[in-house]
Motif scaffolding. Structure first.
Motif, mmCIF file in Angstrom:
data_model
loop_
_atom_site.group_PDB
_atom_site.id
_atom_site.type_symbol
_atom_site.label_atom_id
_atom_site.label_comp_id
_atom_site.label_asym_id
_atom_site.label_seq_id
_atom_site.Cartn_x
_atom_site.Cartn_y
_atom_site.Cartn_z
ATOM 1 N N ALA A 29 0.837 -1.201 0.000
ATOM 2 C CA ALA A 29 0.000 0.000 0.000
ATOM 3 C C ALA A 29 0.871 1.250 0.000
ATOM 4 O O ALA A 29 0.612 2.207 -0.742
ATOM 5 N N ALA A 30 1.936 1.247 0.806
ATOM 6 C CA ALA A 30 2.858 2.387 0.864
ATOM 7 C C ALA A 30 3.608 2.551 -0.454
ATOM 8 O O ALA A 30 3.844 3.683 -0.902
ATOM 9 N N ASP A 31 3.981 1.439 -1.091
ATOM 10 C CA ASP A 31 4.666 1.504 -2.389
ATOM 11 C C ASP A 31 3.760 2.134 -3.452
ATOM 12 O O ASP A 31 4.205 2.958 -4.260
ATOM 13 N N LEU A 32 2.499 1.746 -3.466
ATOM 14 C CA LEU A 32 1.552 2.319 -4.420
ATOM 15 C C LEU A 32 1.311 3.794 -4.124
ATOM 16 O O LEU A 32 1.187 4.611 -5.045
ATOM 17 N N LYS A 33 1.275 4.157 -2.850
ATOM 18 C CA LYS A 33 1.131 5.565 -2.474
ATOM 19 C C LYS A 33 2.340 6.355 -2.976
ATOM 20 O O LYS A 33 2.190 7.448 -3.532
ATOM 21 N N ALA A 34 3.538 5.798 -2.800
ATOM 22 C CA ALA A 34 4.749 6.472 -3.288
ATOM 23 C C ALA A 34 4.711 6.625 -4.808
ATOM 24 O O ALA A 34 5.093 7.679 -5.337
ATOM 25 N N CYS A 74 -3.903 5.799 -6.606
ATOM 26 C CA CYS A 74 -4.473 6.217 -5.317
ATOM 27 C C CYS A 74 -5.504 5.183 -4.852
ATOM 28 O O CYS A 74 -5.493 4.770 -3.683
ATOM 29 N N GLY A 75 -6.381 4.769 -5.756
ATOM 30 C CA GLY A 75 -7.400 3.780 -5.415
ATOM 31 C C GLY A 75 -6.800 2.451 -4.988
ATOM 32 O O GLY A 75 -7.225 1.851 -4.002
ATOM 33 N N LEU A 76 -5.798 1.995 -5.723
ATOM 34 C CA LEU A 76 -5.128 0.737 -5.360
ATOM 35 C C LEU A 76 -4.477 0.839 -3.991
ATOM 36 O O LEU A 76 -4.558 -0.089 -3.165
ATOM 37 N N SER A 77 -3.842 1.963 -3.727
ATOM 38 C CA SER A 77 -3.185 2.152 -2.444
ATOM 39 C C SER A 77 -4.194 2.188 -1.300
ATOM 40 O O SER A 77 -3.958 1.600 -0.235
ATOM 41 N N LEU A 78 -5.319 2.868 -1.509
ATOM 42 C CA LEU A 78 -6.367 2.892 -0.480
ATOM 43 C C LEU A 78 -6.926 1.491 -0.240
ATOM 44 O O LEU A 78 -7.136 1.087 0.911
ATOM 45 N N GLU A 79 -7.153 0.757 -1.314
ATOM 46 C CA GLU A 79 -7.659 -0.607 -1.175
ATOM 47 C C GLU A 79 -6.687 -1.447 -0.353
ATOM 48 O O GLU A 79 -7.094 -2.153 0.577
ATOM 49 N N LEU A 80 -5.409 -1.354 -0.662
ATOM 50 C CA LEU A 80 -4.441 -2.184 0.041
ATOM 51 C C LEU A 80 -4.212 -1.770 1.486
ATOM 52 O O LEU A 80 -4.000 -2.627 2.341
ATOM 53 N N ILE A 81 -4.280 -0.486 1.809
ATOM 54 C CA ILE A 81 -4.104 -0.107 3.212
ATOM 55 C C ILE A 81 -5.298 -0.589 4.034
ATOM 56 O O ILE A 81 -5.134 -1.034 5.173
ATOM 57 N N TRP A 178 -2.789 15.697 -4.004
ATOM 58 C CA TRP A 178 -1.865 14.900 -3.198
ATOM 59 C C TRP A 178 -2.077 15.099 -1.700
ATOM 60 O O TRP A 178 -2.106 14.136 -0.936
ATOM 61 N N GLU A 179 -2.229 16.331 -1.256
ATOM 62 C CA GLU A 179 -2.383 16.600 0.174
ATOM 63 C C GLU A 179 -3.661 15.961 0.722
ATOM 64 O O GLU A 179 -3.659 15.381 1.814
ATOM 65 N N GLN A 180 -4.762 16.061 -0.032
ATOM 66 C CA GLN A 180 -6.024 15.463 0.394
ATOM 67 C C GLN A 180 -5.917 13.939 0.391
ATOM 68 O O GLN A 180 -6.385 13.282 1.314
ATOM 69 N N PHE A 181 -5.326 13.404 -0.664
ATOM 70 C CA PHE A 181 -5.177 11.953 -0.738
ATOM 71 C C PHE A 181 -4.314 11.441 0.407
ATOM 72 O O PHE A 181 -4.650 10.443 1.057
ATOM 73 N N THR A 182 -3.213 12.116 0.681
ATOM 74 C CA THR A 182 -2.310 11.685 1.750
ATOM 75 C C THR A 182 -3.023 11.693 3.104
ATOM 76 O O THR A 182 -2.832 10.774 3.906
ATOM 77 N N ALA A 183 -3.836 12.703 3.345
ATOM 78 C CA ALA A 183 -4.592 12.752 4.599
ATOM 79 C C ALA A 183 -5.587 11.596 4.687
ATOM 80 O O ALA A 183 -5.720 10.949 5.733
ATOM 81 N N LEU A 184 -6.274 11.316 3.581
ATOM 82 C CA LEU A 184 -7.222 10.198 3.549
ATOM 83 C C LEU A 184 -6.496 8.884 3.777
ATOM 84 O O LEU A 184 -6.912 8.061 4.603
ATOM 85 N N TRP A 185 -5.396 8.678 3.073
ATOM 86 C CA TRP A 185 -4.615 7.445 3.218
ATOM 87 C C TRP A 185 -4.145 7.305 4.667
ATOM 88 O O TRP A 185 -4.219 6.226 5.252
ATOM 89 N N SER A 187 -5.544 8.360 7.333
ATOM 90 C CA SER A 187 -6.622 7.991 8.258
ATOM 91 C C SER A 187 -6.805 6.472 8.310
ATOM 92 O O SER A 187 -7.138 5.924 9.364
ATOM 93 N N TYR A 188 -6.570 5.796 7.201
ATOM 94 C CA TYR A 188 -6.645 4.327 7.201
ATOM 95 C C TYR A 188 -5.354 3.729 7.770
ATOM 96 O O TYR A 188 -5.400 2.747 8.515
ATOM 97 N N ALA A 189 -4.221 4.305 7.426
ATOM 98 C CA ALA A 189 -2.949 3.796 7.927
ATOM 99 C C ALA A 189 -2.895 3.875 9.456
ATOM 100 O O ALA A 189 -2.253 3.038 10.101
ATOM 101 N N ALA A 190 -3.571 4.860 10.037
ATOM 102 C CA ALA A 190 -3.602 4.995 11.498
ATOM 103 C C ALA A 190 -4.292 3.814 12.172
ATOM 104 O O ALA A 190 -4.053 3.554 13.362
ATOM 105 N N LEU A 191 -5.106 3.082 11.421
ATOM 106 C CA LEU A 191 -5.771 1.903 11.967
ATOM 107 C C LEU A 191 -4.849 0.687 12.019
ATOM 108 O O LEU A 191 -5.169 -0.310 12.654
ATOM 109 N N PHE A 192 -3.715 0.778 11.328
ATOM 110 C CA PHE A 192 -2.744 -0.323 11.273
ATOM 111 C C PHE A 192 -1.797 -0.179 12.454
ATOM 112 O O PHE A 192 -1.133 0.828 12.598
ATOM 113 N N SER A 193 -1.757 -1.191 13.286
ATOM 114 C CA SER A 193 -0.891 -1.148 14.468
ATOM 115 C C SER A 193 0.539 -1.483 14.070
ATOM 116 O O SER A 193 0.792 -2.546 13.490
#
Length: 195
Positions: A29-34, A74-81, A178-185, A187-193
């Motif tokens: 997910a992070a690779d796709l975000k990058a 962006c969609g692929l990265s959101l799906e994977l996170i 990018w800034e909006q997408f990064t914030a959205l991403w 919010s999901y990444a914060a759920l990952f411990s």
């Protein structure tokens, strides 16, 4: 010595089990975000220089050509996170297969308000077909018009031009910048411990 090696080999996870670890999902997910970020920057100020370096003719616009692909990444990265979080919560990949963002939200027990549902539907379209193909599976004019209307709702906002008139003007909403997408991403990444 050979028995120790055989015992160790038998006790370790299979390659499939190892690659199904939540950290692999999160890393992809992070690779796709990058990759989406790299594309975002390629569509920016250096647009013409990057196009020329890649061998495209003068006038080729990275910002036009890459826009749907940026949304697909962006969609692929959101799906994977989201799937990384589900894997970490103990779900197997076959329990969260598919690209339906509403289903992933349901599995994550996350509510989707009307605006977020529209944004996620846009990203879902982008990753399923709009970033890859000119038409969806079983294309109809209605499907295409529905996507175009959704894209217009997400990507633009109306502006007032003085007196009300026949012409209506819209500008970029910035919803997928990018800034909006990064914030959205995030919010999901914060759920990952990370522990």
């Amino acid at each position: 010595m050979e028995d120790e090696y055989e015992g160790w080999l038998a006790s370790r996870p299979t390659l499939v089990e190892d690659r199904s670890h939540p950290n692999h999902w999160r890393n992809r997910a992070a690779d796709l975000k990058a990759s989406a970020g790299a594309l975002w920057h390629a569509m920016g100020a250096q647009d013409a220089a990057i196009a020329a370096e890649l061998g495209y003719a003068p006038g080729y616009r990275m910002s036009v050509a890459c826009w749907p692909v940026y949304h697909m990444l962006c969609g692929l990265s959101l799906e994977l996170i989201m799937k990384a979080v589900l894997a970490q919560r103990g779900l197997a990949p076959d329990e969260f297969k598919g690209h339906k963002f509403a289903n992933l939200h349901r599995l994550l027990d996350l509510p989707l308000n009307k605006e977020n549902a529209k944004l996620m539907a846009f990203y879902q379209d982008a990753l399923v077909w709009a970033g890859r193909y000119p038409t969806p599976l079983d294309a109809t004019d209605e499907k295409l018009m529905s996507h175009y209307e959704l894209a217009s709702d997400i990507l633009t906002k109306p502006i007032e031009m003085g007196q009300p008139g026949l012409l209506k003007f819209k500008v970029s909403s910035g919803a997928t910048d990018w800034e909006q997408f990064t914030a959205l991403w995030g919010s999901y990444a914060a759920l990952f411990s990370e522990a």
